[in-house]
Write an enzyme that holds these catalytic residues in place. Sequence first.
Site, PDB file in Angstrom:
ATOM      1  N   LYS A 192      35.989  50.876  70.663  1.00 21.23           N
ATOM      2  CA  LYS A 192      35.156  49.688  70.931  1.00 21.23           C
ATOM      3  C   LYS A 192      34.096  50.020  71.984  1.00 21.23           C
ATOM      4  O   LYS A 192      34.182  51.050  72.656  1.00 21.23           O
ATOM      5  CB  LYS A 192      36.042  48.518  71.387  1.00 21.23           C
ATOM      6  CG  LYS A 192      37.078  48.081  70.323  1.00 21.23           C
ATOM      7  CD  LYS A 192      36.472  47.288  69.177  1.00 21.23           C
ATOM      8  CE  LYS A 192      37.288  47.345  67.898  1.00 21.23           C
ATOM      9  NZ  LYS A 192      38.327  46.346  67.769  1.00 21.23           N
TER      10      LYS A 192
HETATM   11  C1  LIG Z   1      39.306  45.607  66.971  1.00 22.79           C
HETATM   12  C2  LIG Z   1      39.251  44.194  66.571  1.00 22.79           C
HETATM   13  C3  LIG Z   1      40.308  43.308  66.838  1.00 22.79           C
HETATM   14  C4  LIG Z   1      41.647  43.737  67.333  1.00 22.79           C
HETATM   15  O1  LIG Z   1      41.691  44.500  68.471  1.00 22.79           O
HETATM   16  P1  LIG Z   1      42.954  45.432  68.779  1.00 22.79           P
HETATM   17  O2  LIG Z   1      42.781  45.760  70.219  1.00 22.79           O
HETATM   18  O3  LIG Z   1      42.856  46.618  67.892  1.00 22.79           O
HETATM   19  O4  LIG Z   1      44.184  44.639  68.537  1.00 22.79           O
HETATM   20  C5  LIG Z   1      40.140  41.969  66.526  1.00 22.79           C
HETATM   21  N1  LIG Z   1      39.006  41.521  65.970  1.00 22.79           N
HETATM   22  C6  LIG Z   1      37.983  42.339  65.673  1.00 22.79           C
HETATM   23  C7  LIG Z   1      36.748  41.765  65.056  1.00 22.79           C
HETATM   24  C8  LIG Z   1      38.066  43.699  65.949  1.00 22.79           C
HETATM   25  O5  LIG Z   1      37.048  44.497  65.637  1.00 22.79           O
END
Ligand SMILES: *Cc1c(COP(=O)(O)O)cnc(C)c1O
Length: 377
Positions: A192
């Site tokens: 991210k």
């Molecule tokens: C990555 C993501 C999540 C979940 O995050 P995690 O930390 O992997 O649980 C939720 N919503 C969106 C749109 C994402 O891209």
Amino acid sequence: MKKIQMVDLKGQYEEIKDTVNSSILEVIDSTAFINGPKVHEFQKKLEDYLGVKHVIPCANGTDALQIAMMGLGLKPGDEVITADFTFAATVEVIALLGLTPVLVDVEPDTFNIDINAIKKAITPNTKAIVPVHLFGQCANMDAIMDIAKEHNLYVIEDNAQAIGATYTSEDGTKQKAGTIGHVASTSFFPSKNLGCYGDGGAIFTNNDDLAHTIRGIVNHGMYRRYYHDVVGVNSRLDSMQAAVLNAKLPKLDAYNESRKEAASKYDEAFKGIDNITTPFRNGADDNHVFHQYTLKITNGKRDALVEHLNANGIPCGVYYPVPLHLQEAYKDSRYNEADFTVTNQLIKEVISLPMHTELDDEQIAFITSTVINFVNG
Ligand SMILES: *Cc1c(COP(=O)(O)O)cnc(C)c1O
């Protein structure tokens, strides 16, 4: 040329290695592994950065969404409207809590939740809307907040992909993504825009009571030690991840700038090229922080392009290949295919190219020429 990667975590680490290493060693030395000072430091720094009253760190972005919904007191039977075109975590937690997911179509240009589709989906049971700022671009929050106000609904921003983006309202007000709705979630998954070195997440809100409720929920529903007032979960950001995030948060704006620069170079190379649609920018420059750089390939060659790029050492991704309303787990006889014309088309056309903070001009030139030659070859 350096090997092209979808996300270059190693290259980014090399730049901050000394800070990260010493910070992690401090945690080990202190043995304050859970809820240690590093976590509090990060919470405060992120509150300042976002201009939000409360940040509640937790274990991951999926938990963050779930906990936000628990904090709002949503109950089985409540309907929650969200986008059909997103990562499954968004709809997963709605279903897991026994709430009723109501998936709706997205806009063909921004890929974000469609305002008219939201309006059409509202019933007397609707309690919340979950806009996802997909691929790093803010959803139309002005319109979403207006609808929420009119129908007395909560807005939960899924900000896993757009941390650091700034939304400019029609009246010129600027707010960070994730600070506009009643509550928001984010993820610090390594890839991210602000990633740690494992799992991590956080919830944001400006509401004091909700923040208090949520602080208990993340810690087994405890507001006093060993007194459990509500059903909670165990969802904490650990101190080592906070140490990494403390080192990376001061760089977030620069990281997002690097992503935007790479996006502009891609845009430039693809300008005027047939059969390739570059990402639409909705509003001010800061509205999009390019978690992904996603093209539409409109002449039916998307799948072949994926194979061609992989064969040429260029990683790429198809986010997302199946719309949520057609996933085995989330099918519902109430859905009508005619209401999903955009997502049903997007899944055939989208392709995300390498996007990270370390892309160089040589790599971008190689990627863009390979794409152009194949699509129109
Ligand atoms: C990555 C993501 C999540 C979940 O995050 P995690 O930390 O992997 O649980 C939720 N919503 C969106 C749109 C994402 O891209």
